[in-house]
Each structure stands twice: as structure tokens, then as C-alpha cells.
Design a protein around this motif. Sequence first.
Motif, PDB file in Angstrom:
ATOM      1  N   THR A   1       1.700  -4.039 -11.143  1.00 54.75           N
ATOM      2  CA  THR A   1       1.378  -3.146 -10.026  1.00 54.75           C
ATOM      3  C   THR A   1       2.152  -3.533  -8.774  1.00 54.75           C
ATOM      4  OG1 THR A   1      -0.842  -2.797 -10.915  1.00 54.75           O
ATOM      5  CG2 THR A   1      -0.506  -2.250  -8.598  1.00 54.75           C
ATOM      6  N   VAL A   2       2.209  -4.812  -8.473  1.00 57.52           N
ATOM      7  CA  VAL A   2       2.926  -5.288  -7.284  1.00 57.52           C
ATOM      8  C   VAL A   2       4.421  -5.039  -7.425  1.00 57.52           C
ATOM      9  CG1 VAL A   2       3.568  -7.357  -5.977  1.00 57.52           C
ATOM     10  CG2 VAL A   2       1.182  -6.940  -6.561  1.00 57.52           C
ATOM     11  N   LEU A   3       4.986  -5.379  -8.576  1.00 58.53           N
ATOM     12  CA  LEU A   3       6.422  -5.165  -8.784  1.00 58.53           C
ATOM     13  C   LEU A   3       6.775  -3.688  -8.688  1.00 58.53           C
ATOM     14  CD1 LEU A   3       7.144  -7.683 -11.684  1.00 58.53           C
ATOM     15  CD2 LEU A   3       7.631  -7.952  -9.234  1.00 58.53           C
ATOM     16  N   ARG A   4       5.928  -2.823  -9.236  1.00 59.89           N
ATOM     17  CA  ARG A   4       6.172  -1.388  -9.165  1.00 59.89           C
ATOM     18  C   ARG A   4       6.064  -0.890  -7.719  1.00 59.89           C
ATOM     19  NH1 ARG A   4       2.795   0.956 -13.305  1.00 59.89           N
ATOM     20  NH2 ARG A   4       4.425   0.210 -14.664  1.00 59.89           N
TER      21      ARG A   4
ATOM     22  N   VAL B   1       7.827 -11.980  -0.960  1.00 52.85           N
ATOM     23  CA  VAL B   1       7.447 -11.294  -2.195  1.00 52.85           C
ATOM     24  C   VAL B   1       6.834 -12.291  -3.175  1.00 52.85           C
ATOM     25  CG1 VAL B   1       8.370 -10.104  -4.229  1.00 52.85           C
ATOM     26  CG2 VAL B   1       9.143  -9.440  -1.951  1.00 52.85           C
ATOM     27  N   SER B   2       7.373 -13.506  -3.226  1.00 48.51           N
ATOM     28  CA  SER B   2       6.870 -14.509  -4.172  1.00 48.51           C
ATOM     29  C   SER B   2       5.380 -14.783  -3.972  1.00 48.51           C
ATOM     30  CB  SER B   2       7.668 -15.811  -4.060  1.00 48.51           C
ATOM     31  OG  SER B   2       7.587 -16.338  -2.748  1.00 48.51           O
ATOM     32  N   VAL B   3       4.901 -14.729  -2.743  1.00 48.48           N
ATOM     33  CA  VAL B   3       3.472 -14.940  -2.468  1.00 48.48           C
ATOM     34  C   VAL B   3       2.655 -13.788  -3.051  1.00 48.48           C
ATOM     35  CG1 VAL B   3       1.737 -15.077  -0.631  1.00 48.48           C
ATOM     36  CG2 VAL B   3       3.873 -16.360  -0.432  1.00 48.48           C
ATOM     37  N   ALA B   4       3.141 -12.555  -2.864  1.00 51.07           N
ATOM     38  CA  ALA B   4       2.439 -11.387  -3.401  1.00 51.07           C
ATOM     39  C   ALA B   4       2.411 -11.426  -4.930  1.00 51.07           C
ATOM     40  CB  ALA B   4       3.100 -10.108  -2.913  1.00 51.07           C
ATOM     41  N   VAL B   5       3.520 -11.809  -5.546  1.00 46.84           N
ATOM     42  CA  VAL B   5       3.598 -11.873  -7.005  1.00 46.84           C
ATOM     43  C   VAL B   5       2.658 -12.964  -7.532  1.00 46.84           C
ATOM     44  CG1 VAL B   5       5.106 -12.425  -8.953  1.00 46.84           C
ATOM     45  CG2 VAL B   5       5.915 -10.899  -7.136  1.00 46.84           C
ATOM     46  N   LYS B   6       2.631 -14.105  -6.861  1.00 45.86           N
ATOM     47  CA  LYS B   6       1.752 -15.208  -7.287  1.00 45.86           C
ATOM     48  C   LYS B   6       0.282 -14.779  -7.215  1.00 45.86           C
ATOM     49  CE  LYS B   6       0.752 -20.051  -6.384  1.00 45.86           C
ATOM     50  NZ  LYS B   6       1.090 -21.213  -5.568  1.00 45.86           N
ATOM     51  N   GLU B   7      -0.101 -14.142  -6.120  1.00 46.25           N
ATOM     52  CA  GLU B   7      -1.480 -13.668  -5.968  1.00 46.25           C
ATOM     53  C   GLU B   7      -1.795 -12.602  -7.023  1.00 46.25           C
ATOM     54  OE1 GLU B   7      -5.352 -13.292  -4.691  1.00 46.25           O
ATOM     55  OE2 GLU B   7      -3.901 -14.853  -4.180  1.00 46.25           O
ATOM     56  N   ALA B   8      -0.855 -11.697  -7.254  1.00 47.57           N
ATOM     57  CA  ALA B   8      -1.063 -10.631  -8.238  1.00 47.57           C
ATOM     58  C   ALA B   8      -1.213 -11.203  -9.646  1.00 47.57           C
ATOM     59  CB  ALA B   8       0.091  -9.648  -8.192  1.00 47.57           C
TER      60      ALA B   8
ATOM     61  N   ILE C   1       0.835  -1.201   0.000  1.00 48.76           N
ATOM     62  CA  ILE C   1       0.000   0.000   0.000  1.00 48.76           C
ATOM     63  C   ILE C   1       0.871   1.253   0.000  1.00 48.76           C
ATOM     64  CG2 ILE C   1      -1.711   1.315   1.311  1.00 48.76           C
ATOM     65  CD1 ILE C   1      -2.765  -1.518   2.247  1.00 48.76           C
ATOM     66  N   ARG C   2       1.897   1.295   0.856  1.00 49.30           N
ATOM     67  CA  ARG C   2       2.801   2.450   0.889  1.00 49.30           C
ATOM     68  C   ARG C   2       3.551   2.617  -0.418  1.00 49.30           C
ATOM     69  NH1 ARG C   2       6.851   1.814   4.603  1.00 49.30           N
ATOM     70  NH2 ARG C   2       6.147  -0.240   5.172  1.00 49.30           N
ATOM     71  N   GLY C   3       3.761   1.517  -1.144  1.00 49.42           N
ATOM     72  CA  GLY C   3       4.441   1.569  -2.430  1.00 49.42           C
ATOM     73  C   GLY C   3       3.545   2.019  -3.575  1.00 49.42           C
ATOM     74  N   GLY C   4       2.266   2.194  -3.320  1.00 45.87           N
ATOM     75  CA  GLY C   4       1.365   2.704  -4.342  1.00 45.87           C
ATOM     76  C   GLY C   4       0.296   1.736  -4.820  1.00 45.87           C
ATOM     77  N   ALA C   5       0.296   0.514  -4.316  1.00 48.12           N
ATOM     78  CA  ALA C   5      -0.763  -0.432  -4.702  1.00 48.12           C
ATOM     79  C   ALA C   5      -2.080   0.017  -4.057  1.00 48.12           C
ATOM     80  CB  ALA C   5      -0.406  -1.845  -4.257  1.00 48.12           C
ATOM     81  N   CYS C   6      -3.154  -0.226  -4.738  1.00 50.53           N
ATOM     82  CA  CYS C   6      -4.481   0.162  -4.260  1.00 50.53           C
ATOM     83  C   CYS C   6      -4.822  -0.586  -2.968  1.00 50.53           C
ATOM     84  CB  CYS C   6      -5.489  -0.168  -5.351  1.00 50.53           C
ATOM     85  SG  CYS C   6      -7.207  -0.045  -4.846  1.00 50.53           S
TER      86      CYS C   6
ATOM     87  N   LEU D   1      10.459  -3.172  -7.783  1.00 52.96           N
ATOM     88  CA  LEU D   1      11.094  -4.317  -8.440  1.00 52.96           C
ATOM     89  C   LEU D   1      10.805  -4.352  -9.930  1.00 52.96           C
ATOM     90  CD1 LEU D   1      10.261  -7.067  -5.795  1.00 52.96           C
ATOM     91  CD2 LEU D   1      12.427  -5.852  -6.107  1.00 52.96           C
ATOM     92  N   ASP D   2      10.309  -3.229 -10.486  1.00 56.39           N
ATOM     93  CA  ASP D   2       9.942  -3.230 -11.897  1.00 56.39           C
ATOM     94  C   ASP D   2      11.133  -3.046 -12.825  1.00 56.39           C
ATOM     95  OD1 ASP D   2      10.348  -0.580 -11.249  1.00 56.39           O
ATOM     96  OD2 ASP D   2       8.593   0.159 -12.303  1.00 56.39           O
ATOM     97  N   GLY D   3      12.321  -2.802 -12.276  1.00 56.25           N
ATOM     98  CA  GLY D   3      13.529  -2.774 -13.094  1.00 56.25           C
ATOM     99  C   GLY D   3      13.754  -1.511 -13.870  1.00 56.25           C
ATOM    100  N   TYR D   4      13.096  -0.405 -13.546  1.00 59.97           N
ATOM    101  CA  TYR D   4      13.297   0.834 -14.278  1.00 59.97           C
ATOM    102  C   TYR D   4      14.257   1.723 -13.500  1.00 59.97           C
ATOM    103  CZ  TYR D   4      12.540   5.234 -16.581  1.00 59.97           C
ATOM    104  OH  TYR D   4      12.732   6.397 -17.264  1.00 59.97           O
ATOM    105  N   GLY D   5      15.194   2.345 -14.222  1.00 60.37           N
ATOM    106  CA  GLY D   5      16.133   3.234 -13.557  1.00 60.37           C
ATOM    107  C   GLY D   5      16.423   4.453 -14.398  1.00 60.37           C
ATOM    108  N   TYR D   6      16.903   5.533 -13.784  1.00 62.00           N
ATOM    109  CA  TYR D   6      17.235   6.768 -14.473  1.00 62.00           C
ATOM    110  C   TYR D   6      18.509   7.316 -13.871  1.00 62.00           C
ATOM    111  CZ  TYR D   6      17.036  11.516 -16.182  1.00 62.00           C
ATOM    112  OH  TYR D   6      17.345  12.701 -16.791  1.00 62.00           O
ATOM    113  N   GLY D   7      19.402   7.819 -14.689  1.00 66.93           N
ATOM    114  CA  GLY D   7      20.630   8.365 -14.129  1.00 66.93           C
ATOM    115  C   GLY D   7      21.232   9.441 -15.000  1.00 66.93           C
TER     116      GLY D   7
END
Length: 94
Positions: free
Chosen positions: A53-56, A38-45, A15-20, A60-66
Motif C-alpha cells: 500500500t505504501v509503495l503504491r 521513505v525508508s521510515v514509512a516502508v519500515k512502519e508499513a 494520503i494523497r497517493g491513495g493510502a488510507c 514505487l510499486d514498479g508497475y508501468g504501461y506503455g
Amino acid sequence: MSAVLDRIITADDLIRGGACRDGVMRSASPEWPAAFPVSVAVKEASRRHETVTVLRALDLDGYGYGDGYGGDGYGSGDDDGDGYGYGDDDGDGE
């Protein structure tokens, strides 16, 4: 990646990470432990087609900026020179 999937999280982390909140609470049940891997959350998602949504929410969505900046450079011997460099990078990764 295995260590990431074994990391223990809570519904509040999602929820704090932005999931509804409503979506997280719909997935939760009285049988759910207070904390879970995390694997349980990903499986449910994935059952709800909301893996992204869960990875973000867990960063853990793998996006970076530099940005990269260079400095001054000086040559040796008979020549002397200044150099300046600037770099801007968008990266996808894990």
C-alpha cells in the motif's frame, strides 16, 4: 534504490497517493517528525503488513504501461515500400 528510500515525504504524500488516512494517522504519533524518509514509512508499513500500500501510494510499486507506434519506412534502390508498426507493452520494473 537508496536515493529513493532517502527521499523525504510527509503523511499527506501518503494520503494523497491513495493510502488510507485513518491507517496513516494510526501509524503517526506525536513523536513523528513532520517529514521523514521513505525508508521510515516502508519500515512502519512492513510492521503492519501494508508495504504494498505504501509503495503504491508513493508510485514505487514498479508497475508501468506503455504504447509504441511505428511510422512509414521507405527502401532504397529498385524497391520502394511502406511499413507500419504498432506496439503495446505492459512492463514491471523499478
